[in-house]
Design a protein around this motif. Structure first.
Motif, mmCIF file in Angstrom:
data_model
loop_
_atom_site.group_PDB
_atom_site.id
_atom_site.type_symbol
_atom_site.label_atom_id
_atom_site.label_comp_id
_atom_site.label_asym_id
_atom_site.label_seq_id
_atom_site.Cartn_x
_atom_site.Cartn_y
_atom_site.Cartn_z
ATOM 1 N N SER A 181 0.927 -1.095 -0.189
ATOM 2 C CA SER A 181 -0.018 0.012 0.150
ATOM 3 C C SER A 181 0.712 1.334 0.157
ATOM 4 O O SER A 181 1.671 1.342 0.780
ATOM 5 C CB SER A 181 -0.724 -0.127 1.129
ATOM 6 O OG SER A 181 -1.429 1.347 1.609
ATOM 7 N N THR A 189 0.158 5.344 0.610
ATOM 8 C CA THR A 189 -0.695 6.310 0.725
ATOM 9 C C THR A 189 0.231 7.607 1.418
ATOM 10 O O THR A 189 0.115 8.719 0.877
ATOM 11 C CB THR A 189 -1.735 6.184 2.024
ATOM 12 O OG1 THR A 189 -1.071 5.565 3.121
ATOM 13 C CG2 THR A 189 -2.712 5.099 1.555
ATOM 14 N N THR A 190 1.100 7.266 2.078
ATOM 15 C CA THR A 190 2.108 8.332 2.474
ATOM 16 C C THR A 190 3.132 8.763 1.428
ATOM 17 O O THR A 190 3.576 7.996 0.420
ATOM 18 C CB THR A 190 2.864 7.772 3.613
ATOM 19 O OG1 THR A 190 2.365 7.157 4.576
ATOM 20 C CG2 THR A 190 4.097 8.862 4.242
ATOM 21 N N GLN A 199 6.869 14.296 2.790
ATOM 22 C CA GLN A 199 6.776 14.817 4.254
ATOM 23 C C GLN A 199 5.566 14.847 4.860
ATOM 24 O O GLN A 199 5.171 15.210 5.971
ATOM 25 C CB GLN A 199 7.564 16.168 4.545
ATOM 26 C CG GLN A 199 9.084 16.021 4.334
ATOM 27 C CD GLN A 199 9.603 14.997 5.128
ATOM 28 O OE1 GLN A 199 9.095 14.307 6.040
ATOM 29 N NE2 GLN A 199 11.052 14.640 4.631
ATOM 30 N N GLY A 232 0.726 11.033 7.189
ATOM 31 C CA GLY A 232 -0.794 10.538 7.327
ATOM 32 C C GLY A 232 -1.712 11.335 6.882
ATOM 33 O O GLY A 232 -2.976 11.160 6.839
ATOM 34 N N VAL A 260 7.188 5.812 2.721
ATOM 35 C CA VAL A 260 7.007 4.636 3.300
ATOM 36 C C VAL A 260 6.032 3.566 2.745
ATOM 37 O O VAL A 260 4.984 3.872 2.370
ATOM 38 C CB VAL A 260 6.109 4.981 4.612
ATOM 39 C CG1 VAL A 260 6.104 3.656 5.680
ATOM 40 C CG2 VAL A 260 6.695 6.180 5.416
ATOM 41 N N SER A 285 5.367 -0.392 3.413
ATOM 42 C CA SER A 285 5.875 -1.917 4.036
ATOM 43 C C SER A 285 6.053 -2.675 2.970
ATOM 44 O O SER A 285 5.000 -2.704 2.234
ATOM 45 C CB SER A 285 4.489 -1.942 5.127
ATOM 46 O OG SER A 285 4.454 -0.934 6.034
ATOM 47 N N ILE A 310 1.077 6.268 16.638
ATOM 48 C CA ILE A 310 1.702 7.083 15.537
ATOM 49 C C ILE A 310 1.487 6.688 13.943
ATOM 50 O O ILE A 310 2.010 7.266 13.234
ATOM 51 C CB ILE A 310 2.967 7.396 15.924
ATOM 52 C CG1 ILE A 310 3.970 6.170 16.214
ATOM 53 C CG2 ILE A 310 3.213 8.439 17.075
ATOM 54 C CD1 ILE A 310 4.759 5.971 14.745
ATOM 55 N N ASN A 366 -1.023 9.476 13.040
ATOM 56 C CA ASN A 366 -1.092 9.983 14.360
ATOM 57 C C ASN A 366 -2.147 9.996 15.001
ATOM 58 O O ASN A 366 -3.107 10.652 14.368
ATOM 59 C CB ASN A 366 -0.265 11.292 14.375
ATOM 60 C CG ASN A 366 0.399 11.627 15.827
ATOM 61 O OD1 ASN A 366 -0.548 11.655 16.569
ATOM 62 N ND2 ASN A 366 1.532 11.994 15.790
ATOM 63 N N ARG A 379 -3.705 13.532 14.822
ATOM 64 C CA ARG A 379 -4.105 14.053 13.579
ATOM 65 C C ARG A 379 -5.624 13.759 13.405
ATOM 66 O O ARG A 379 -6.367 14.440 12.960
ATOM 67 C CB ARG A 379 -3.228 13.245 12.561
ATOM 68 C CG ARG A 379 -3.880 13.591 11.034
ATOM 69 C CD ARG A 379 -3.023 12.599 9.908
ATOM 70 N NE ARG A 379 -1.662 13.139 9.991
ATOM 71 C CZ ARG A 379 -1.296 14.160 9.325
ATOM 72 N NH1 ARG A 379 -2.065 14.684 8.820
ATOM 73 N NH2 ARG A 379 0.234 14.395 8.986
HETATM 74 C C1 FAD Z 1 4.374 0.171 11.027
HETATM 75 C C2 FAD Z 1 3.861 1.325 9.959
HETATM 76 C C3 FAD Z 1 3.864 0.765 8.820
HETATM 77 C C4 FAD Z 1 3.478 1.795 7.751
HETATM 78 N N1 FAD Z 1 3.137 1.550 6.503
HETATM 79 C C5 FAD Z 1 2.908 2.008 5.718
HETATM 80 C C6 FAD Z 1 2.695 1.628 4.333
HETATM 81 O O1 FAD Z 1 2.599 0.393 3.913
HETATM 82 N N2 FAD Z 1 2.308 2.617 3.378
HETATM 83 C C7 FAD Z 1 2.373 3.922 3.703
HETATM 84 O O2 FAD Z 1 1.911 4.713 2.761
HETATM 85 N N3 FAD Z 1 2.357 4.655 5.044
HETATM 86 C C8 FAD Z 1 2.779 3.617 5.727
HETATM 87 N N4 FAD Z 1 2.993 4.040 7.283
HETATM 88 C C9 FAD Z 1 3.005 5.474 7.273
HETATM 89 C C10 FAD Z 1 1.911 5.886 8.098
HETATM 90 O O3 FAD Z 1 0.730 5.754 7.138
HETATM 91 C C11 FAD Z 1 2.031 7.439 8.305
HETATM 92 O O4 FAD Z 1 2.396 8.189 6.961
HETATM 93 C C12 FAD Z 1 2.753 7.823 9.302
HETATM 94 O O5 FAD Z 1 2.537 6.932 10.592
HETATM 95 C C13 FAD Z 1 2.896 9.211 9.877
HETATM 96 O O6 FAD Z 1 1.591 9.696 10.429
HETATM 97 P P1 FAD Z 1 1.339 11.043 10.651
HETATM 98 O O7 FAD Z 1 1.744 12.117 9.742
HETATM 99 O O8 FAD Z 1 -0.101 11.140 11.030
HETATM 100 O O9 FAD Z 1 2.002 11.099 12.164
HETATM 101 P P2 FAD Z 1 3.639 11.655 12.370
HETATM 102 O O10 FAD Z 1 4.660 10.777 11.920
HETATM 103 O O11 FAD Z 1 3.353 12.236 13.796
HETATM 104 O O12 FAD Z 1 3.847 13.236 11.551
HETATM 105 C C14 FAD Z 1 3.454 14.312 11.680
HETATM 106 C C15 FAD Z 1 3.775 15.202 10.511
HETATM 107 O O13 FAD Z 1 5.266 15.706 10.907
HETATM 108 C C16 FAD Z 1 5.660 15.891 9.579
HETATM 109 N N5 FAD Z 1 6.829 15.054 9.478
HETATM 110 C C17 FAD Z 1 6.907 13.783 9.654
HETATM 111 N N6 FAD Z 1 8.097 13.268 9.676
HETATM 112 C C18 FAD Z 1 8.856 14.300 9.224
HETATM 113 C C19 FAD Z 1 10.485 14.474 8.855
HETATM 114 N N7 FAD Z 1 11.052 13.505 8.991
HETATM 115 N N8 FAD Z 1 10.437 15.723 8.755
HETATM 116 C C20 FAD Z 1 9.837 16.664 8.741
HETATM 117 N N9 FAD Z 1 8.659 16.792 9.128
HETATM 118 C C21 FAD Z 1 8.222 15.340 9.326
HETATM 119 C C22 FAD Z 1 4.670 15.802 8.624
HETATM 120 O O14 FAD Z 1 4.309 16.762 8.210
HETATM 121 C C23 FAD Z 1 3.666 14.905 9.404
HETATM 122 O O15 FAD Z 1 2.356 14.942 8.666
HETATM 123 C C24 FAD Z 1 3.449 3.247 8.114
HETATM 124 C C25 FAD Z 1 3.610 3.590 9.564
HETATM 125 C C26 FAD Z 1 3.956 2.593 10.604
HETATM 126 C C27 FAD Z 1 4.019 3.076 11.758
#
Ligand code: FAD
Length: 410
Positions: free
Chosen positions: A139, A141-142, A145, A148, A172, A174, A384, A387, A390
């Motif tokens: 999948s 979707t991410t 930067q 989620g 990302v 997986s 997370i 998040n 979020r």
């Molecule tokens: C175990 C696991 C498996 C996953 N598998 C997949 C997958 O198969 N496919 C997929 O598409 N996604 C996958 N993801 C990613 C997931 O879908 C989200 O994108 C990820 O958890 C981040 O979510 P978030 O943005 O809500 O939260 P947070 O990580 O808390 O991020 C918040 C915000 O911070 C900012 N940010 C984040 N990282 C950075 C950085 N390094 N530098 C600067 N700003 C930053 C961004 O604006 C982000 O929106 C996986 C995540 C996990 C934990």
């Protein structure tokens, strides 16, 4: 004179027969899941330590033909329900969280293809191949930067006659390198807005993956969720015929949240089981005197019960609503299905933390039969993985609008 309601009796018999058949099918899925869980458990420590793909468990899942169970029988599958798939996620979650999460994410993609690809020759052919060859789907979707923030895409599908192409900074994915195909969101076209999205399926021979980000994390290490520049090409028929916003509300979000929550409940169950064995053993060795942390075992047990009821109730609600697009689109349902992810992840973390407290140092050690380090590191991904803050921010306004239920059960 006694009047026998033949139709009523027949209907009852049919319902009983269907119930028996469903029961037999669920038992069969459970038995096959147990076989895979045994392989997953045997390699879980190595998968975690080496942050490697759980090859043994996924090979066993293929051998047990568990990758196509959700596909309807007329397309070569077994017509499993989301509840039956969630039960498999729970059983695998007790053995190896990475294997279970890979299975959950695969099934979320299959659910999208089954519900929204019906009638599309390309997607029905893909589903038949998926069952016949036990294909594993990843999948994407991410993006960049954006984390989620799934309902906003940058990369767009480009068209050249009947051909399409897509280049995406997929930070990302997986098991991206190990999958047989990827199902990804994208902007409908280069002049579409960020939220005007489609879902597209590509098979391995249709794309290249240039690594851009490694996956070195606390837990869920075997999901191998590295980042890639995805370059894909294919035909327009690979785009699912329905707009992504409908797919997102009806299938992607509900099935993702319900199967992820089932995985996390499995992790919590494994931790509670260890805390139970520890507490019993410690009590036996102390002439029945309970160890200091025993109260935490009770708390862990209670969190697990709440978690199982929450997930089971949400599964029933989704399956009841799944044939009613209005019910699925309702503010109430969308708020509930988003909050189940938040509540399940928080309860799972609480259950594992309490189990650790119950086991004390034995739970804290990596070299103890009661060690809970892996379960704790794996379950900490849950708040997370998109998040919770979020999601709470997104449903905040909506929950202000939805009515407080008048009755206890409806
Ligand atoms: C175990 C696991 C498996 C996953 N598998 C997949 C997958 O198969 N496919 C997929 O598409 N996604 C996958 N993801 C990613 C997931 O879908 C989200 O994108 C990820 O958890 C981040 O979510 P978030 O943005 O809500 O939260 P947070 O990580 O808390 O991020 C918040 C915000 O911070 C900012 N940010 C984040 N990282 C950075 C950085 N390094 N530098 C600067 N700003 C930053 C961004 O604006 C982000 O929106 C996986 C995540 C996990 C934990």
């Amino acid at each position: 004179m006694t009047v026998i309601d033949v139709r009523g009796t027949t209907a009852l018999k049919l319902r009983r027969r269907d119930g028996d058949l469903r029961g037999a099918q669920s038992a069969d899925f459970a038995a096959r899941a147990r076989v895979v869980a045994a392989d997953a458990a045997a390699s879980a420590a190595a998968v975690d330590a080496d942050a490697r793909f759980p090859e043994e468990a996924i090979t066993a899942a293929r051998a047990q033909r568990l990758l196509g169970v959700l596909v309807p029988r007329d397309l070569g599958g077994e017509g499993a329900s989301i509840s039956e798939v969630a039960d498999i996620c729970y059983r695998l979650g007790q053995a190896c969280a990475s294997t279970a999460m890979i299975y959950a994410m695969h099934q979320t993609k299959v659910a999208c293809l089954v519900r929204h690809g019906r009638g599309s020759a390309w997607h029905e052919h893909l589903l038949r191949r998926l069952c016949a060859e036990q294909l594993l789907l990843a999948s994407s979707t991410t993006e960049g930067q954006g984390g989620g923030n799934i309902r906003s895409s940058a990369a767009a599908v480009e068209y050249e006659g009947p051909r399409i192409s897509l280049e995406r900074n997929a930070t990302v994915i997986s098991y991206g390198a190990q999958a047989d195909g990827i199902v990804t969101i994208a902007r409908r076209s280069s002049d579409a807005s960020n939220s005007d999205q489609v879902l597209v399926a590509f098979l391995r021979q249709n794309y290249s993956l240039e690594p851009v980000l490694a996956w070195d994390t606390l837990g869920m290490r075997g999901t191998c969720s590295a980042g890639f520049r995805l370059r894909a090409s294919g035909v327009a028929g690979q785009i699912l015929p329905q707009p992504y916003d409908r797919i997102h509300a009806q299938t992607m979000t509900p099935v993702a949240h319900l199967t992820w929550a089932s995985v996390w409940t499995g992790i919590a169950a494994a931790a509670v089981e260890r805390a139970q064995s520890f507490t019993r053993k410690a009590a036996r060795q102390a002439n029945g005197q309970l160890p200091p942390g025993a109260a935490h075992f009770t708390k862990a047990h209670s969190s697990l019960q709440m978690l199982r009821s929450l997930v089971a109730g949400s599964l029933q609600r989704y399956e009841r609503a799944s044939c009613d697009e209005r019910a699925l689109a309702s503010l109430d349902f969308q708020t509930a299905i988003n909050l189940v992810k938040v509540d399940a992840s928080e309860l799972a973390v609480a259950a594992v933390m309490s189990a650790l407290r119950a086991c004390g140092l034995s739970g804290y050690r990596n070299d103890s039969e009661f060690g809970l380090g892996r379960q704790l590191r794996d379950v900490l991904s849950s708040p997370i993985m998109i998040n919770n803050d979020r999601i709470l921010a997104n449903v905040g306004a909506a929950s202000l609008m939805s009515a407080v239920p008048a009755s206890l059960t409806e």
